[in-house]
Design an enzyme around this catalytic site. Structure first.
Site, mmCIF file in Angstrom:
data_model
loop_
_atom_site.group_PDB
_atom_site.id
_atom_site.type_symbol
_atom_site.label_atom_id
_atom_site.label_comp_id
_atom_site.label_asym_id
_atom_site.label_seq_id
_atom_site.Cartn_x
_atom_site.Cartn_y
_atom_site.Cartn_z
ATOM 1 N N SER A 1 0.837 -1.114 0.159
ATOM 2 C CA SER A 1 0.078 -0.099 0.037
ATOM 3 C C SER A 1 1.032 1.194 0.043
ATOM 4 C CB SER A 1 -0.962 0.123 1.121
ATOM 5 O OG SER A 1 -1.962 1.002 1.058
ATOM 6 N N GLU B 1 -9.226 -4.635 -6.272
ATOM 7 C CA GLU B 1 -9.207 -3.530 -5.640
ATOM 8 C C GLU B 1 -8.825 -2.415 -6.535
ATOM 9 O OE1 GLU B 1 -5.240 -3.117 -3.736
ATOM 10 O OE2 GLU B 1 -4.745 -5.018 -4.274
ATOM 11 N N HIS C 1 -7.343 -5.815 -1.372
ATOM 12 C CA HIS C 1 -6.142 -5.043 -0.838
ATOM 13 C C HIS C 1 -5.308 -5.830 0.099
ATOM 14 C CE1 HIS C 1 -3.620 -1.433 -0.651
ATOM 15 N NE2 HIS C 1 -3.960 -1.375 0.588
#
Length: 335
Positions: A169, A263, A293
Site C-alpha cells: 500500500s 481493488e 487489498h
C-alpha cells in the site's frame, strides 16, 4: 504504454477467478467494512478507532507464526523490529519491510503476522521500519524514517545487493521514493523489490478511474484520499517526492508487483509497472483475480494468500541468486 488487461497479468498457474472463499470474503467486506470506512471521520477519535479496527483484523485473519522471534530496535532515528521465522539462521541477506495503510493507521506490530510468514517463506530475517505516522507526523517524516532505516542496514554491514525492499500500500510509494532518493544521492540500490498493492498516485485519480468499473471492497477512493491528505498536509501535490517520476532512475532493482483484481489500486500497480519498464528496468506484474487489498496479510480469510507469498519468495530467491552468479562471472573475467 497501453494498460494491460487483468487476464494478461495473471500469476503463474492462476485460475481465471478467485476461490469461492475469496469471492465470499470480498462480498462480505464490501457489505460491512466499506460502509464503515467511508463514514469514519479523520478526527483523532476516528483515526484511533481505525487503528484499533485494523490491528484487530490483522491479528485475527493473519496471526504471527508460532515460534517467531521479534527484537525491537530503537537506535537514533531508526525505529522498527527484526522478525525472524522459527529456526532461522543468520545470513548476509535481509528484507526491509515498509507497512502501509495511508501513512496513518498501521505499524510494524500490525504487520508482524505478514512479516513472520514472509520470513518463513524466504528464509530471510525481516526488518520492519516503524516509521512515524500522520497526522502527528506529516510529510516527509515517513520517507525520512525509511531512508534512515535503509542507511542503517548498510551501516550494519549488509551489502545493498543483498537487501530486498518489500512493502504494501503506502509502503509502495515510500519504496519508490527511496529508489529515487538513492539514485539522486548516489546510494547503492537494493538487490530486489517486492510490493503488494502499491499506492503510487496520492491524488487517487487512478483509483477513482478503477472504481468506475469495480468498487473496491474495503474503501472508496474519496475516503482513502482523505486519509492520505493527513500525511501530505497541504503540500503541493506536484512535489517530486509526492508525484513520483521513475523515468530517470538508473539501475532500478528487479521488481515484483502483486495486486488484487478487485481493488482500486490495480491502476496504480499497472502505472508503476509501466514506469519501471519505460525506464529500462525489469518488472513483473501479477494481478490476482478477485483479490482484495493486501490479501497476502489475511491467510485465514484468503486461501491464495500463501500462494502469493510463495511466488514472492521464489522471485526473491531467483533475483538474489542471479546477482551472485553475475558477480562471480565479473570477478572471473577481471582476473
Amino acid at each position: 504504454m497501453t494498460p494491460t488487461t487483468d487476464d494478461h497479468c495473471l500469476p503463474r498457474g492462476a485460475f481465471s477467478a478467485g476461490s469461492r472463499r475469496t469471492r465470499l470474503a470480498s462480498l462480505m467486506t464490501r457489505l460491512t467494512l466499506r460502509p464503515m470506512t467511508n463514514l469514519l471521520p479523520t478526527s483523532r477519535g476516528g483515526i484511533e478507532f481505525s487503528r484499533r479496527l485494523v490491528a484487530t483484523s490483522m491479528n485475527l485473519f493473519g496471526p504471527v507464526l508460532e515460534g517467531t522471534r521479534v527484537d525491537l530496535v530503537a537506535e537514533g532515528p531508526v525505529r522498527g523490529e527484526w522478525v525472524r521465522a522459527p529456526g532461522l539462521t543468520p545470513g548476509s541477506r535481509v528484507i526491509l519491510y515498509i507497512h502501509g495503510s495511508a501513512y496513518v493507521i498501521c505499524s510494524a506490530r500490525t504487520h508482524r503476522g505478514l512479516t513472520s510468514r514472509l520470513s518463513s517463506a524466504t528464509g530471510l530475517p525481516v526488518f520492519t521500519v516503524d516509521y512515524r505516522l500522520a497526522p502527528e507526523h506529516p510529510f516527509p517524516a515517513a520517507a525520512d524514517d525509511l531512508e534512515a532505516a535503509y542507511r542503517w542496514l548498510l551501516s550494519q554491514g549488509y551489502d545493498a545487493a543483498n537487501i530486498v525492499i518489500a512493502g504494501d500500500s503506502a509502503g509502495g510509494h515510500l519504496a519508490a521514493d527511496l529508489i529515487i532518493e538513492n539514485d539522486r544521492t548516489g546510494t547503492p540500490q537494493p538487490g530486489a523489490m517486492v510490493l503488494f498493492s502499491p499506492l503510487i498516485d496520492l491524488d487517487f485519480e487512478l483509483s477513482a478511474r478503477m472504481e468506475r468499473t469495480r468498487k473496491d471492497p474495503m474503501i472508496s477512493a474519496k475516503a482513502a484520499r482523505g486519509l492520505v491528505a493527513l500525511y501530505t498536509d497541504g503540500h503541493d501535490a506536484n512535489l517530486p517526492r509526492l508525484r513520483l517520476d521513475l523515468a530517470l532512475v538508473r539501475n532500478f532493482p528487479p521488481s515484483l508487483i502483486q495486486v488484487g483484481g478487485a481493488e482500486m489500486l490495480r491502476g496504480d500497480a499497472r502505472h508503476l509497472h509501466s514506469m519501471i519498464e519505460a525506464g529500462g528496468g525489469r518488472s513483473e506484474l501479477e494481478i490476482w483475480p478477485d483479490q482484495m487489498h493486501v490479501f497476502q496479510a489475511l491467510p485465514r480469510l484468503i486461501p491464495e494468500a500463501a500462494d502469493a507469498l510463495e511466488h514472492a519468495a521464489e522471485f526473491i530467491e531467483h533475483v538474489l541468486e542471479t546477482t551472485v552468479v553475475q558477480q562471480e562471472s565479473k570477478e572471473q573475467l577481471s582476473r
